[in-house]
Design a protein around this motif. Structure first.
Motif, PDB file in Angstrom:
ATOM      1  N   LEU A  85       0.891  -1.345   0.043  1.00 58.92           N
ATOM      2  CA  LEU A  85      -0.139   0.025   0.310  1.00 58.92           C
ATOM      3  C   LEU A  85       0.973   1.366  -0.103  1.00 58.92           C
ATOM      4  N   ALA A  86       2.131   1.282   0.027  1.00 61.17           N
ATOM      5  CA  ALA A  86       3.138   2.315   0.190  1.00 61.17           C
ATOM      6  C   ALA A  86       3.614   2.333  -1.429  1.00 61.17           C
ATOM      7  N   SER A  87       3.251   1.518  -2.327  1.00 59.49           N
ATOM      8  CA  SER A  87       3.686   1.384  -3.554  1.00 59.49           C
ATOM      9  C   SER A  87       3.030   2.365  -4.332  1.00 59.49           C
ATOM     10  N   ARG A  88       3.546   2.761  -5.501  1.00 59.02           N
ATOM     11  CA  ARG A  88       3.335   3.787  -6.456  1.00 59.02           C
ATOM     12  C   ARG A  88       1.642   3.698  -6.965  1.00 59.02           C
ATOM     13  N   PRO A  89       1.252   2.242  -7.344  1.00 61.51           N
ATOM     14  CA  PRO A  89      -0.207   2.264  -7.968  1.00 61.51           C
ATOM     15  C   PRO A  89      -1.065   2.717  -6.728  1.00 61.51           C
ATOM     16  N   ALA A  90      -0.651   2.691  -5.359  1.00 62.04           N
ATOM     17  CA  ALA A  90      -1.506   2.646  -4.155  1.00 62.04           C
ATOM     18  C   ALA A  90      -1.684   4.261  -4.042  1.00 62.04           C
ATOM     19  N   SER A  91      -1.424   4.935  -5.121  1.00 60.35           N
ATOM     20  CA  SER A  91      -1.318   6.709  -4.969  1.00 60.35           C
ATOM     21  C   SER A  91      -2.744   6.805  -5.035  1.00 60.35           C
ATOM     22  N   ILE A  92      -3.127   8.094  -4.195  1.00 58.81           N
ATOM     23  CA  ILE A  92      -4.649   8.494  -4.119  1.00 58.81           C
ATOM     24  C   ILE A  92      -4.791   9.591  -4.964  1.00 58.81           C
ATOM     25  N   VAL A  93      -5.891   9.238  -6.083  1.00 55.82           N
ATOM     26  CA  VAL A  93      -6.115  10.541  -6.803  1.00 55.82           C
ATOM     27  C   VAL A  93      -7.716  11.054  -6.514  1.00 55.82           C
ATOM     28  N   ASP A  94      -7.698  12.198  -7.019  1.00 55.32           N
ATOM     29  CA  ASP A  94      -8.813  12.978  -6.785  1.00 55.32           C
ATOM     30  C   ASP A  94     -10.020  12.398  -7.591  1.00 55.32           C
ATOM     31  N   SER A  95     -10.740  11.662  -7.021  1.00 54.99           N
ATOM     32  CA  SER A  95     -11.835  10.946  -7.757  1.00 54.99           C
ATOM     33  C   SER A  95     -12.955  12.008  -8.290  1.00 54.99           C
ATOM     34  N   GLU A 137       6.686  -6.651 -24.877  1.00 50.31           N
ATOM     35  CA  GLU A 137       6.060  -7.223 -25.909  1.00 50.31           C
ATOM     36  C   GLU A 137       6.743  -8.735 -26.274  1.00 50.31           C
ATOM     37  N   ARG A 138       7.758  -8.924 -25.543  1.00 51.63           N
ATOM     38  CA  ARG A 138       8.715 -10.290 -25.805  1.00 51.63           C
ATOM     39  C   ARG A 138       9.043 -10.121 -27.156  1.00 51.63           C
ATOM     40  N   THR A 139       9.525  -9.406 -27.673  1.00 45.60           N
ATOM     41  CA  THR A 139       9.860  -9.562 -29.356  1.00 45.60           C
ATOM     42  C   THR A 139      11.562  -9.029 -29.328  1.00 45.60           C
ATOM     43  N   HIS A 140      12.120  -9.124 -28.112  1.00 43.53           N
ATOM     44  CA  HIS A 140      13.728  -8.912 -28.206  1.00 43.53           C
ATOM     45  C   HIS A 140      14.253 -10.210 -28.372  1.00 43.53           C
ATOM     46  N   GLU A 141      15.587 -10.225 -28.636  1.00 41.88           N
ATOM     47  CA  GLU A 141      16.344 -11.410 -28.694  1.00 41.88           C
ATOM     48  C   GLU A 141      17.283 -11.401 -27.213  1.00 41.88           C
ATOM     49  N   ALA A 142      18.019 -10.575 -27.010  1.00 42.67           N
ATOM     50  CA  ALA A 142      18.839 -10.114 -25.761  1.00 42.67           C
ATOM     51  C   ALA A 142      18.341  -8.830 -25.267  1.00 42.67           C
ATOM     52  N   MET A 143      18.687  -8.520 -24.013  1.00 45.48           N
ATOM     53  CA  MET A 143      18.288  -7.480 -23.610  1.00 45.48           C
ATOM     54  C   MET A 143      19.009  -6.848 -22.325  1.00 45.48           C
ATOM     55  N   LEU A 144      19.544  -5.596 -22.286  1.00 48.10           N
ATOM     56  CA  LEU A 144      20.502  -4.952 -21.408  1.00 48.10           C
ATOM     57  C   LEU A 144      19.541  -4.067 -20.810  1.00 48.10           C
ATOM     58  N   LEU A 145      19.112  -4.301 -19.440  1.00 52.40           N
ATOM     59  CA  LEU A 145      18.331  -3.369 -18.783  1.00 52.40           C
ATOM     60  C   LEU A 145      18.400  -3.328 -17.309  1.00 52.40           C
ATOM     61  N   TYR A 146      17.615  -2.784 -16.613  1.00 51.18           N
ATOM     62  CA  TYR A 146      17.709  -2.773 -15.000  1.00 51.18           C
ATOM     63  C   TYR A 146      16.341  -2.905 -14.616  1.00 51.18           C
ATOM     64  N   TRP A 147      16.272  -3.285 -13.186  1.00 50.63           N
ATOM     65  CA  TRP A 147      15.152  -3.601 -12.357  1.00 50.63           C
ATOM     66  C   TRP A 147      15.149  -2.999 -11.142  1.00 50.63           C
ATOM     67  N   GLY A 148      14.065  -2.454 -10.570  1.00 55.74           N
ATOM     68  CA  GLY A 148      14.294  -1.992  -9.407  1.00 55.74           C
ATOM     69  C   GLY A 148      12.774  -2.279  -8.567  1.00 55.74           C
ATOM     70  N   PRO A 149      13.069  -2.412  -7.299  1.00 54.73           N
ATOM     71  CA  PRO A 149      11.749  -3.045  -6.750  1.00 54.73           C
ATOM     72  C   PRO A 149      10.571  -2.340  -6.501  1.00 54.73           C
ATOM     73  N   ASP A 150       9.394  -3.003  -6.773  1.00 54.86           N
ATOM     74  CA  ASP A 150       8.045  -2.076  -6.833  1.00 54.86           C
ATOM     75  C   ASP A 150       7.660  -1.831  -5.543  1.00 54.86           C
ATOM     76  N   PHE A 151       8.140  -2.272  -4.373  1.00 55.55           N
ATOM     77  CA  PHE A 151       7.911  -1.990  -3.092  1.00 55.55           C
ATOM     78  C   PHE A 151       9.054  -2.532  -2.016  1.00 55.55           C
TER      79      PHE A 151
END
Length: 530
Positions: free
Chosen positions: A170-180, A410-424
């Motif tokens: 609940l402290a993660s990004r998609p749990a942000s509260i928007v003005d309904s 889209e899973r259309t690559h062969e090899a990928m150089l990238l990074y990953w950070g925790p969602d929470f």
């Protein structure tokens, strides 16, 4: 010190960089001007935003019920909820909303906004929705799982989770509260305001969105009514500057206050006494991965050989010096549950023997997608040179951050150089991404690197990942995550190489800039210019 007026600065930043005058005055005292590569942004709606730069914007524009804040990014603190009570047996957490919190529109923050925000994420079911869906929420049951009355919101969850895990979700990004109220007014054709929120903002955070032009600029203004105190600075202007050399030039000329993407060589070469460099440990891990839809990359011998074809020390001593350190497991060093052994070194002879013993025919030609910005292009060239030593030819395909990430999804690559950070901030966040994939079918999209590389994770590892999530003994649970990291490290099509360290060059006048371990922990609220 001379300053341009805000109006003049605003008009100047819209001009092409090459059209800038030869000499410019320093930035105005009331505005922080940042140069940054922001072309990775695909979406800024909290229900869709999943890129690093998007996370930074969401954090500064929105609040959550509970959140890690600028004052101390290691402490889970009260956000829009002033207090909460957990009942592990009933699998519920009851939040009491703080009095007086308002959105940028002036609308009060209510329980209805919380219910709408959580329901909206689940029903839209865009990239980050899986984070909240972990709690057993679906489009059919979310109305029963999140309820409210007066200033109280009750959250129910399914699964054998500890309340601490749920709070981190609940402290993660998609749990942000928007003005309904505002979002509903701007909904079109049942999109729940998604199109509008990808150009605007409807949050209660320390800043409001004044202007956003994709791949050009972002301008945020201070929210003077912010519940946690108005920001020290009146506005933040983020200019899209892809070239690190241009960022350095702008900083040295005084046209910007912060340069976010300088290379190690540029950092080392800064000699201006008016500029300082601050280093921030990061949670992101950098990896090379192989799409299992590419036949030549499916042999585990290729995965093993690849681990000995990365010139780890060569890169950390030169092209990424100061920006990354060697780390070969999916949970970052410095966090509870990390596995810090680094058994692999650059050994092309060993790699060739592994391939030969397995009967793998070389040469193998593989396309490698990479973000066309430092240090990624330099890293790709290093990999290209070292992999060639064992007959694996990497053809580098550079692209913008958005292009590369979209292709990966889209899973259309062969090899990928990238990074990953925790969602929470819980080890399950990365374990789910690197050690779990129970359904590898094309129509079962999952925001994980395992699915994106079409790796059908062994059933035993899937079970171990889920068992770690529900383990009630804290130390046993951390040991289970260490064991998972060791297994992924030993055999998977994902070669984890480095952990990031982030260096930011800034004017000496700037203080209070906070860059925590993830992109969700980048805060401008405390920034001041003396």
């Amino acid at each position: 010190m001379k300053h341009f007026k805000s109006a003049l600065l605003a008009s100047a930043i819209m001009l092409p960089l090459m059209a800038a005058p030869a000499a410019l005055a320093e930035t105005p005292a009331e505005a922080l001007v940042v140069a940054q590569n922001i072309d990775d942004i695909v979406a800024i709606d909290p229900a869709q935003a999943y890129e690093f730069t998007s996370g930074e914007l969401v954090t500064n524009l929105y609040d959550r019920l509970v959140q890690y804040d600028a004052d101390d990014t290691t402490v889970l603190a009260a956000g829009l909820a002033e207090k909460w009570e957990a009942d592990a047996e009933a699998k519920t957490i009851t939040f009491t909303l703080r009095d007086g919190a308002t959105f940028a529109s002036g609308n009060p923050v209510t329980a209805e906004d919380v219910i709408f925000s959580f329901s909206r994420v689940i029903k839209l079911n865009l990239t980050p929705a899986f984070i909240l869906a972990q709690l057993g929420w679906t489009a059919d049951n979310v109305a029963e799982m999140v309820t409210g009355e007066g200033n109280t919101v009750t959250v129910k969850y399914e699964g054998d989770f500890s309340p601490a895990f749920v709070l981190n979700v609940l402290a993660s990004r998609p749990a942000s509260i928007v003005d309904s109220v505002l979002v509903k007014e701007n909904a079109v054709d049942g999109d729940m305001g998604n199109a509008w929120l990808n150009e605007n903002a409807a949050g209660s955070g320390p800043f409001t969105l004044d202007r956003y032009v994709p791949a050009q600029m972002v301008r945020m203004k201070a929210n003077k009514a912010y519940f946690n105190g108005a920001p020290e600075i009146d506005s933040v202007i983020i200019r899209h500057v892809a070239e690190a050399a241009t960022q350095q030039l702008l900083l040295e000329k005084g046209d910007i206050d912060l340069a976010r993407n300088l290379t190690p060589d540029q950092i080392a070469g800064l000699e201006n006494e008016e500029i300082k460099v601050e280093t921030f440990p990061q949670a992101a891990v950098h990896f090379l991965s192989f799409n299992q839809k590419t036949e030549s990359l499916t042999d585990p011998a290729v995965w093993e050989a690849a681990r000995y074809l990365v010139n780890y020390k060569g890169m950390t001593d030169t092209i990424i010096k100061g920006q990354m350190e060697i780390h070969q497991a999916f949970w970052p060093k410095g966090f509870p549950g990390s596995y810090d052994e680094t058994p692999f070194t650059y050994d092309p002879e060993k790699a060739k023997k592994i391939l030969a013993d397995a009967g793998v025919e070389t040469p193998i030609t593989v396309s490698l997608d990479v973000i066309n910005a430092p240090p990624f292009t330099d890293m790709a060239q290093s990999l290209q040179a070292s992999f060639a030593d064992a007959g694996i030819n990497l053809e580098i395909l550079p692209g913008t951050g958005a292009q590369v990430i979209t292709k990966y999804r889209e899973r259309t690559h062969e090899a990928m150089l990238l990074y990953w950070g925790p969602d929470f901030m819980d080890p399950h966040s990365n374990a789910k991404a690197f050690a779990y994939n129970s359904d590898n079918s094309d129509d079962n999209y999952a925001a994980t690197t395992t699915w994106r590389n079409a790796w059908a994770v062994p059933d035993a590892m899937n079970k171990e990942t889920m068992a770690a999530l529900s383990e009630s003994d804290a130390e046993v649970r951390l040991d289970m995550y260490r064991n998972l990291q060791k297994k992924v490290q030993e055999s998977s099509p994902i070669v984890i190489m480095f952990q990031a360290a982030y260096q930011v060059a800034m004017d000496n006048d700037v203080s209070g800039y906070v860059n925590g371990a993830t992109s969700d922990f980048v805060y401008y609220r405390l920034v001041d210019k003396n």
